[in-house]
Design a protein around this motif. Structure first.
Motif, mmCIF file in Angstrom:
data_model
loop_
_atom_site.group_PDB
_atom_site.id
_atom_site.type_symbol
_atom_site.label_atom_id
_atom_site.label_comp_id
_atom_site.label_asym_id
_atom_site.label_seq_id
_atom_site.Cartn_x
_atom_site.Cartn_y
_atom_site.Cartn_z
ATOM 1 N N LEU A 96 0.823 -1.209 0.000
ATOM 2 C CA LEU A 96 0.000 0.000 0.000
ATOM 3 C C LEU A 96 0.862 1.267 0.000
ATOM 4 O O LEU A 96 0.526 2.260 -0.651
ATOM 5 C CB LEU A 96 -0.927 0.000 1.222
ATOM 6 N N ARG A 97 1.977 1.222 0.729
ATOM 7 C CA ARG A 97 2.870 2.390 0.728
ATOM 8 C C ARG A 97 3.381 2.660 -0.681
ATOM 9 O O ARG A 97 3.455 3.819 -1.119
ATOM 10 C CB ARG A 97 4.045 2.167 1.687
ATOM 11 N N THR A 98 3.712 1.603 -1.400
ATOM 12 C CA THR A 98 4.190 1.765 -2.777
ATOM 13 C C THR A 98 3.096 2.343 -3.661
ATOM 14 O O THR A 98 3.351 3.262 -4.468
ATOM 15 C CB THR A 98 4.656 0.408 -3.332
ATOM 16 N N LEU A 99 1.878 1.833 -3.517
ATOM 17 C CA LEU A 99 0.765 2.336 -4.334
ATOM 18 C C LEU A 99 0.449 3.797 -4.000
ATOM 19 O O LEU A 99 0.191 4.608 -4.894
ATOM 20 C CB LEU A 99 -0.473 1.461 -4.116
ATOM 21 N N PHE A 100 0.455 4.135 -2.709
ATOM 22 C CA PHE A 100 0.225 5.531 -2.310
ATOM 23 C C PHE A 100 1.285 6.442 -2.933
ATOM 24 O O PHE A 100 0.977 7.524 -3.455
ATOM 25 C CB PHE A 100 0.263 5.654 -0.777
ATOM 26 N N ALA A 101 2.546 6.007 -2.865
ATOM 27 C CA ALA A 101 3.636 6.827 -3.406
ATOM 28 C C ALA A 101 3.510 6.997 -4.913
ATOM 29 O O ALA A 101 3.694 8.104 -5.443
ATOM 30 C CB ALA A 101 4.984 6.193 -3.051
ATOM 31 N N MET A 102 3.198 5.921 -5.626
ATOM 32 C CA MET A 102 3.076 5.997 -7.082
ATOM 33 C C MET A 102 1.942 6.936 -7.493
ATOM 34 O O MET A 102 2.121 7.805 -8.361
ATOM 35 C CB MET A 102 2.854 4.594 -7.659
ATOM 36 N N CYS A 103 0.779 6.767 -6.872
ATOM 37 C CA CYS A 103 -0.358 7.638 -7.205
ATOM 38 C C CYS A 103 -0.057 9.092 -6.829
ATOM 39 O O CYS A 103 -0.417 10.025 -7.558
ATOM 40 C CB CYS A 103 -1.617 7.171 -6.481
ATOM 41 N N GLY A 104 0.620 9.289 -5.697
ATOM 42 C CA GLY A 104 0.960 10.643 -5.276
ATOM 43 C C GLY A 104 1.894 11.341 -6.243
ATOM 44 O O GLY A 104 1.699 12.509 -6.582
ATOM 45 N N LEU A 105 2.915 10.633 -6.701
ATOM 46 C CA LEU A 105 3.862 11.226 -7.650
ATOM 47 C C LEU A 105 3.180 11.549 -8.977
ATOM 48 O O LEU A 105 3.463 12.577 -9.604
ATOM 49 C CB LEU A 105 5.049 10.288 -7.860
ATOM 50 N N LEU A 106 2.289 10.677 -9.420
ATOM 51 C CA LEU A 106 1.548 10.948 -10.658
ATOM 52 C C LEU A 106 0.654 12.185 -10.495
ATOM 53 O O LEU A 106 0.559 13.019 -11.398
ATOM 54 C CB LEU A 106 0.702 9.739 -11.044
#
Length: 646
Positions: A594-604
């Motif tokens: 989930l941390r990875t998904l949060f980070a990816m969506c946040g950067l996008l």
């Protein structure tokens, strides 16, 4: 005969003799700057070159440096050795000689008479020695390298080969020309910086600094992680005026860091968030730090243009800090401050008159278009009048304190004046040798014409050059060396200068030489490197947002209002998502996936729609994906609530 005494440092001037002299010189620094800012010479029918005024300021500052700063840094000073007293006298005489004879001497630089080059050599050497005492060796070594390049640039192979200069001509040029010591950095430091430091000093003696801390406690103390949020808010307010990340850490950190630790935060995190908040204070409108005023002069634009461009990135910087403070508090189960520690609102409300001084400052700067130094001085007058009439928590400044604040301001600006004078040496070398053009060309060639490669290379150069240097010195170097290359590849000039300022300032919290983080660590008694790495984590946005605003000026408030609003909204969503990923917590602990998904969506989501062709799709994907992730976490936590860590 002057009073003398034998001590550990040998025979010298006693404090009873040298301290009044230093205080008087410091008072004259502030008084001279005020008179120049208010055009007193013109009203008296006197005509001076601006460089004569700058030389007068330097003639007062150099003796203060040699009287108050020991040859070995951080060494206690009681008795001033005779050789330092002699250096103070020689420095005053040399610069005063230049100031008085400037109208004649400036016309004789290229004929190289002894009355020009001899004082020039003395001034250059003494400025560098005073700078070494004030800031250490780093900046001095860099400037000496530039001076050696000016003398022997023809020995450098390749594109960076320069025109060698005659040493007599170079010394006179550096001491007298408007592109040397008496140049643009001295112009800003001798007027704008002195006025705003005086304003900040008056805030201290009138209780204004305490008012802003109390207001921050009322605003944030009732929420979880209130102590961290108080530190963020107080440091943003104070740092905007102080102009120095380290001074801000020391000024507010002695109050906020123990408060944060008492709430249960680890020492290195308490120190780290204070360091990041203090560093960002210099990016925060309406005042910002001294570098912002110099940026306006470099770009020949109104100061209000710099403020408007810097507003959104600075707000996002602090939004990221607030969110991380909140998430850290939730993860660790940190409660709000006890009610007994939060001041009463009716008591704090009596200090609302301090806001009037800032209102006057903003009105004069942005609506009446006053020069910054004049706006600061009139705001200081309003501050004095309201404080004498109303006061705060029983604190009213005495006339003696107001008088002493003039001397205190003079002492406070010594380091900035020295940095500015030394920065003029760098600008002088760049102009007289042609290094500025050669370096710009080389950086563009290395980048292969690619903006993204050049930006990445420039970011590394900015952080490396900034290590161990004060903010103003960092910015002058980077504005002269790196910013022209960015502008050359089509980046907006304000965006280019803000870019180098951001990355130059990140050296304050980036190991291995993170001055602001290490200063905070000393207060928190926490490991220095652990504090530095934690500061990088808290300040993550400052490493990303400069790339965003150079590719999409909407974050600099340039563009259509709708585009600007969308860019800001999506950026806030992105900041929240990435902050949650770094904290490992949203409404409950986040798994690594989930941390990875949060980070990816946040950067996008952070990428503005105008950054490149197709960027609008990254925004849509990031925002929608982030909303889905947050909604699912909220719903899951409602079904199966998890206790916070204690």
């Amino acid at each position: 005969m002057p009073a003398t005494k034998q001590g550990a440092a040998g025979t010298g001037l006693s404090p009873a003799l040298w301290r009044p002299v230093a205080d008087t010189l410091a008072f004259l620094v502030t008084l001279t700057a005020i008179c120049w800012a208010l055009s007193v010479p013109r009203y008296l029918g006197l005509g001076f070159y601006p460089q004569q005024f700058f030389a007068a300021i330097l003639a007062l500052v150099l003796p203060i440096a040699f009287l108050t700063l020991p040859a070995r840094r951080h060494e206690a000073r009681e008795f001033v050795p005779w050789h330092d007293a002699l250096l103070a006298l020689v420095s005053f005489a040399a610069v005063a000689f230049i100031a008085v004879g400037y109208p004649q001497f400036v016309l004789q630089i290229f004929s190289r008479p002894v009355e020009v080059w001899l004082p020039g050599i003395i001034i250059v050497v003494l400025v560098l020695e005073a700078l070494r005492r004030a800031t250490g060796w780093a900046l001095v070594i860099i400037i000496c390298a530039f001076l050696l390049y000016a003398l022997f640039g023809n020995l450098i192979p390749g594109r960076l080969q320069g025109r060698p200069q005659n040493w007599q001509l170079l010394s006179g040029y550096m001491a007298l020309d408007s592109n040397g010591i008496l140049g643009l950095p001295m112009s800003v430091a001798s007027t704008v910086v002195v006025a705003f430091i005086l304003f900040g000093t008056l805030l201290g003696i009138t209780g204004g600094s305490r008012f802003f801390t109390d207001a921050a406690m009322i605003g944030m103390g009732r929420f979880r992680g209130g102590s961290m949020k108080i530190a963020v808010l107080a440091s943003a307010l104070f740092g905007s005026i102080s102009g120095s990340a380290v001074a801000n850490v020391v000024g507010t950190g002695v109050v906020t860091i123990p408060m944060i630790k008492r709430d249960g935060y680890p020492g290195h995190k308490a120190a780290a968030i204070e360091a990041v908040a203090s560093t960002g204070g210099q990016l925060m409108p309406p005042v910002m730090g001294a570098s912002a005023f110099l940026m306006a002069e470099f770009l020949a634009v109104p100061y209000s243009s710099i403020v408007m461009a810097a507003l959104v990135p600075a707000l996002l910087y602090y939004v990221a800090l607030f969110i991380q403070a909140d998430l850290e508090a939730a993860k660790m189960g940190i409660l709000p401050l006890p009610k007994s520690e939060i001041p009463e609102g009716r008591i704090v409300a009596r200090g609302i008159h301090f806001a009037l001084a800032f209102a006057v400052l903003i009105y004069l700067l942005f609506w009446q278009h006053y020069q910054p130094e004049r706006a600061a001085l009139w705001s200081a007058v309003v501050l004095i009048v309201t404080s004498l009439a109303i006061g705060y928590r029983g604190q009213r400044p005495t006339l003696r304190q107001i008088f002493d604040s003039m001397s205190g301001t003079g002492h406070s600006v010594v380091e900035i004046i020295l940095i500015s004078a030394a920065s003029g040496l760098v600008i002088g070398v760049l102009n007289v040798t042609g290094l500025s053009f050669n370096l710009t060309y080389s950086l563009v060639q290395i980048g292969g014409g690619s903006a993204i490669v050049l930006l990445a290379l420039s970011a590394i150069v900015c952080i490396v050059l900034g290590m161990g240097l004060p903010t103003l010195g960092v910015y002058v170097l980077l504005a002269a060396l790196v910013a022209p290359a960015l502008i050359q590849v089509g980046i907006d000039p304000i965006g280019a200068h803000l870019y180098v300022l951001y990355f130059g300032m990140m050296s304050m919290i980036t190991p291995p030489i993170a001055l602001a983080a290490f200063a905070a660590a000393s207060i928190a008694k926490s490991p220095a490197m652990a504090t530095g790495w934690a500061a990088m984590k808290f300040g993550w946005l400052a490493y990303i947002i400069p790339f965003l605003f150079v590719f999409s000026p909407t974050l600099l408030l340039i563009g259509a209002p709708v585009d600007i609003a969308i860019a800001i909204a999506t950026a806030i969503v992105g900041v929240w998502l990435v902050s949650a990923a770094l904290a490992g917590y949203f409404v409950a602990r986040l798994s690594p996936v989930l941390r990875t998904l949060f980070a990816m969506c946040g950067l996008l989501a952070l990428v503005p729609a105008g950054a490149f062709s197709g960027a609008v799709f990254t925004d849509v994907i990031g925002v929608i994906g982030g909303i889905v992730l947050m909604a699912s976490e909220i719903m899951r936590n409602r079904r199966d609530p998890a206790p916070a860590e204690g």
